[in-house]
Design a protein around this motif. Structure first.
Motif, short mmCIF file in Angstrom:
data_model
loop_
_atom_site.label_atom_id
_atom_site.label_comp_id
_atom_site.label_asym_id
_atom_site.label_seq_id
_atom_site.Cartn_x
_atom_site.Cartn_y
_atom_site.Cartn_z
N SER A 49 -7.85 -3.01 3.84
CA SER A 49 -6.49 -2.44 3.77
C SER A 49 -6.43 -1.19 2.89
N HIS A 50 -7.33 -1.10 1.90
CA HIS A 50 -7.34 0.10 1.05
C HIS A 50 -7.67 1.36 1.84
N MET A 51 -8.41 1.21 2.97
CA MET A 51 -8.73 2.36 3.79
C MET A 51 -7.48 2.92 4.46
N ALA A 52 -6.54 2.03 4.79
CA ALA A 52 -5.27 2.49 5.37
C ALA A 52 -4.47 3.28 4.35
N VAL A 53 -4.47 2.80 3.10
CA VAL A 53 -3.76 3.50 2.03
C VAL A 53 -4.36 4.89 1.82
N VAL A 106 -2.61 -5.88 -3.27
CA VAL A 106 -2.19 -5.66 -4.67
C VAL A 106 -3.33 -5.78 -5.68
N TRP A 107 -4.54 -6.11 -5.20
CA TRP A 107 -5.69 -6.21 -6.09
C TRP A 107 -6.86 -5.43 -5.53
N GLY A 108 -7.94 -5.41 -6.23
CA GLY A 108 -9.17 -4.80 -5.74
C GLY A 108 -9.07 -3.30 -5.52
N GLU A 109 -9.63 -2.84 -4.40
CA GLU A 109 -9.73 -1.43 -4.09
C GLU A 109 -8.36 -0.75 -4.00
N THR A 110 -7.38 -1.44 -3.43
CA THR A 110 -6.04 -0.84 -3.30
C THR A 110 -5.42 -0.57 -4.66
N LYS A 111 -5.49 -1.54 -5.55
CA LYS A 111 -4.94 -1.37 -6.89
C LYS A 111 -5.65 -0.25 -7.63
N HIS A 112 -6.98 -0.22 -7.52
CA HIS A 112 -7.77 0.79 -8.21
C HIS A 112 -7.44 2.18 -7.69
N PHE A 113 -7.31 2.32 -6.37
CA PHE A 113 -7.04 3.63 -5.78
C PHE A 113 -5.65 4.13 -6.16
N CYS A 114 -4.66 3.23 -6.15
CA CYS A 114 -3.30 3.63 -6.53
C CYS A 114 -3.25 4.09 -7.99
N ALA A 115 -4.02 3.41 -8.84
CA ALA A 115 -4.07 3.80 -10.26
C ALA A 115 -4.69 5.19 -10.41
N GLN A 116 -5.69 5.48 -9.62
CA GLN A 116 -6.35 6.78 -9.67
C GLN A 116 -5.43 7.92 -9.22
#
Length: 218
Positions: free
Chosen positions: A13-17, A39-49
């Protein structure tokens, strides 16, 4: 405005974001359901970046997400297109992308749109509906094959599956060929009235449908 993004598995799902952020920019906040992959993992990390606040809805309250209504409308329109065209369900992925594009390029009586279509608001660019308005979903078409030589005809029979975004020119369409393959084609046209009535052409269309249904099912 809706954007269906097809993924191999839920954990991607982080790829969609990333795709949305790259094309449309980083929003102030991303509101998600309580799904762990959102809300965790790659998605959370990418949003923080990227400086996007990640907000999670309370578990068990999906109706609180305004996106749910848009998803329901999108699914309903996709099912309608598939049923009316008698298209094999395996091509639902092309259908839902086309249906979303139609929605995004359609004017609506919503004050926040300021008389524009959703896609224009998202991109800041004028909306072009040429690729969407030229052909209907699963419409019969003839596509050009440059590798064909005399006496075989240059144009072959196919079914239109919607605009082929980022492939070829802006008018490129995904076409289902007589061999059951889906290809992005730049040069296609509608069938002429004489082709629609010609007995040999009618027989070709029947054979085409029979082969596709045999290969992919209903």
């Amino acid at each position: 405005w809706t954007l269906p993004i097809l993924l191999n598995k839920e954990s991607d799902s982080h790829m969609a974001v990333k795709r949305v952020f790259k094309k449309y920019g980083v929003p102030p906040e991303l509101i998600c359901d309580a799904a762990r992959t959102q809300v965790w993992g790659e998605t959370k990390h990418f949003c923080a970046q990227t400086g996007c606040d990640l907000k999670m809805l309370e578990k068990g309250t999906p109706s609180a997400n305004r996106a749910e209504a848009a998803i329901k409308i999108l699914k309903h329109g996709t099912k309608k297109d598939l049923d009316e065209s008698n298209c094999p369900m395996i091509f639902w992925c092309y259908c839902i992308e086309r249906r979303a594009a139609v929605n995004n390029h359609t004017a609506k009586d919503i004050f926040s749109l300021q008389g524009e279509v959703p896609e224009t608001i998202m991109t800041g660019q004028p909306s072009d509906i040429s690729a969407l308005s030229e052909f209907k979903w699963y419409e019969w078409v003839k596509y050009k094959r440059e590798d064909q030589s005399f006496p075989i005809g240059t144009y072959r029979l196919g079914r239109c599956l919607g605009p082929a975004t980022n492939q070829g020119n802006k008018m490129s369409q995904f076409v289902l060929t007589e061999k059951g393959q889906v290809m992005p084609i730049q040069t296609i046209r509608k069938l002429t009235p004489s082709e629609m009535l010609n007995p040999s052409e009618v027989e070709k269309r029947k054979e085409f449908d029979a082969y596709i249904k045999q290969r992919y099912g209903d």
